[in-house]
Design a protein around this motif. Structure first.
Motif, PDB file in Angstrom:
ATOM      1  N   UNK A 118       0.815  -1.212   0.000  1.00  0.00           N
ATOM      2  CA  UNK A 118       0.000   0.000   0.000  1.00  0.00           C
ATOM      3  C   UNK A 118       0.851   1.266   0.000  1.00  0.00           C
ATOM      4  N   UNK A 119       2.134   1.147   0.292  1.00  0.00           N
ATOM      5  CA  UNK A 119       3.013   2.319   0.364  1.00  0.00           C
ATOM      6  C   UNK A 119       3.623   2.699  -0.981  1.00  0.00           C
ATOM      7  N   UNK A 120       3.276   1.997  -2.036  1.00  0.00           N
ATOM      8  CA  UNK A 120       3.803   2.323  -3.360  1.00  0.00           C
ATOM      9  C   UNK A 120       3.348   3.719  -3.789  1.00  0.00           C
ATOM     10  N   UNK A 148       3.145  -0.501   9.056  1.00  0.00           N
ATOM     11  CA  UNK A 148       2.831   0.032   7.727  1.00  0.00           C
ATOM     12  C   UNK A 148       1.740   1.093   7.842  1.00  0.00           C
ATOM     13  N   UNK A 149       0.738   0.846   8.690  1.00  0.00           N
ATOM     14  CA  UNK A 149      -0.324   1.829   8.890  1.00  0.00           C
ATOM     15  C   UNK A 149       0.228   3.126   9.504  1.00  0.00           C
ATOM     16  N   UNK A 150       1.247   2.995  10.352  1.00  0.00           N
ATOM     17  CA  UNK A 150       1.863   4.193  10.927  1.00  0.00           C
ATOM     18  C   UNK A 150       2.518   5.022   9.841  1.00  0.00           C
ATOM     19  N   UNK A 151       3.267   4.365   8.962  1.00  0.00           N
ATOM     20  CA  UNK A 151       3.889   5.070   7.839  1.00  0.00           C
ATOM     21  C   UNK A 151       2.838   5.710   6.951  1.00  0.00           C
ATOM     22  N   UNK A 185       2.968   3.193  18.901  1.00  0.00           N
ATOM     23  CA  UNK A 185       3.479   4.100  17.874  1.00  0.00           C
ATOM     24  C   UNK A 185       2.369   4.546  16.936  1.00  0.00           C
ATOM     25  N   UNK A 186       1.499   3.621  16.540  1.00  0.00           N
ATOM     26  CA  UNK A 186       0.405   3.968  15.640  1.00  0.00           C
ATOM     27  C   UNK A 186      -0.532   4.980  16.277  1.00  0.00           C
ATOM     28  N   UNK A 187      -0.780   4.833  17.546  1.00  0.00           N
ATOM     29  CA  UNK A 187      -1.722   5.714  18.233  1.00  0.00           C
ATOM     30  C   UNK A 187      -1.236   7.151  18.337  1.00  0.00           C
ATOM     31  N   UNK A 189      -0.480   8.837  15.884  1.00  0.00           N
ATOM     32  CA  UNK A 189      -1.005   9.490  14.677  1.00  0.00           C
ATOM     33  C   UNK A 189      -2.467   9.861  14.933  1.00  0.00           C
ATOM     34  N   UNK A 190      -2.787  11.139  14.987  1.00  0.00           N
ATOM     35  CA  UNK A 190      -4.142  11.535  15.381  1.00  0.00           C
ATOM     36  C   UNK A 190      -5.226  11.163  14.374  1.00  0.00           C
ATOM     37  N   UNK A 191      -4.836  10.805  13.162  1.00  0.00           N
ATOM     38  CA  UNK A 191      -5.808  10.444  12.132  1.00  0.00           C
ATOM     39  C   UNK A 191      -6.139   8.959  12.130  1.00  0.00           C
ATOM     40  N   UNK A 192      -5.679   8.222  13.141  1.00  0.00           N
ATOM     41  CA  UNK A 192      -5.904   6.782  13.208  1.00  0.00           C
ATOM     42  C   UNK A 192      -6.797   6.436  14.396  1.00  0.00           C
TER      43      UNK A 192
END
Length: 285
Positions: A118-120, A148-151, A185-187, A189-192
């Protein structure tokens, strides 16, 4: 009883023929499932609405789910699928976003061997179209995809991402160290946000309140009460427990770890995250 919105429900009709992952080996769920099959238990648990989530990598299935939503006021929205590899993906997302009831898109990234698919760079226009239209990116779950979701979240800060099933923590083997670190780490990100769903099917024999509560507590600590939403993951859930059993266990754990914010977890977070941009409405079942 709190009115509930199930943020992660599936339905399927095998004769449609595009559920490539659903084989006779999955004997417990290798049959047709419709909303009515769950609704007695769901309604008794206080569920009034549901969000249907795609289970096939096809536009035809998305149309099938949207047709159900158009005919059934219990369906608050649909998380569908778009072919991200098509040159017209961004245009298709813009077209789909205008359809009634579509609230999100879920590429089936957990079925792919490359976790970084998904990062392509080629997918950036499609992801930007999702951001622009307010469609939610549902994060198909696997533990190695949490990072990957964090990126992805950092690259696209205006994209609303909802991680499915709390990233599928490896509850059964108890090796939760990497999952804990990656969720923390993912948390940041405020958009997650993340769903409390799909946990029992990852737990093996460790389905007790202490084992599942350990997961819920970490999710609560990391994401807080405004970025967590509840789902059943029915009918996949039935491989481990009944709808009623998961709803009852969730009642206990949400009361314990989200005291004073129960309504947010059960309903209002999902309504805000999925329905505000789409203009969706919560009907009365």
């Amino acid at each position: 009883m709190i009115a509930k919105l199930d943020a992660h429900m599936h339905v399927w009709t095998l004769a449609r023929g595009d559920y490539t992952w659903l084989t006779p080996a999955l004997s417990d769920i290798y049959r047709d499932f419709g909303i009515d099959d769950a609704w007695t238990e769901a309604h008794e648990a206080g569920v009034q609405n549901c969000i249907l989530v795609q289970a096939a990598a096809s536009a035809a299935e998305t149309d099938f789910l949207l047709s159900l939503a158009a005919a059934d006021k219990r369906v608050a929205g649909v998380v569908g699928w778009v072919d991200f590899e098509a040159e017209t993906a961004a245009d298709e997302i813009n077209r789909r976003a205008a359809q009634n009831s579509l609230v999100g898109i879920r590429p089936m990234i957990a079925d792919l061997s490359d976790p970084n698919w998904i990062l392509q760079d080629q997918f950036a226009p499609a992801l930007e179209a999702m951001s622009d239209t307010g469609l939610v990116f549902d994060g198909h779950a696997r533990p190695d995809l949490i990072g990957v979701m964090t990126t992805l979240a950092k690259r696209h800060p205006d994209l609303s991402i909802v991680l499915n099933h709390a990233g599928k923590p490896p509850i059964e083997n108890g090796d939760l160290g990497d999952w804990r670190t990656d969720i923390e780490a993912l948390a940041t990100c405020p958009n997650v946000s993340t769903k409390l769903s799909g946990l029992l099917t990852e737990a093996g024999a460790r389905t007790d309140d202490a084992s599942i509560g350990d997961i819920v507590q970490h999710v609560a600590t990391c994401f807080g009460p405004e970025r967590v939403l509840w789902g059943s993951d029915w009918p996949v859930l039935t491989m481990a427990a009944s709808y009623a059993d998961w709803a009852a266990q969730s009642e206990r754990l949400i009361a314990r770890y989200f005291a004073g914010h129960e309504d947010a977890i059960w309903r209002t977070n999902a309504a805000r995250i999925y329905l505000e941009h789409s203009g969706g409405q919560l009907g009365q079942a």
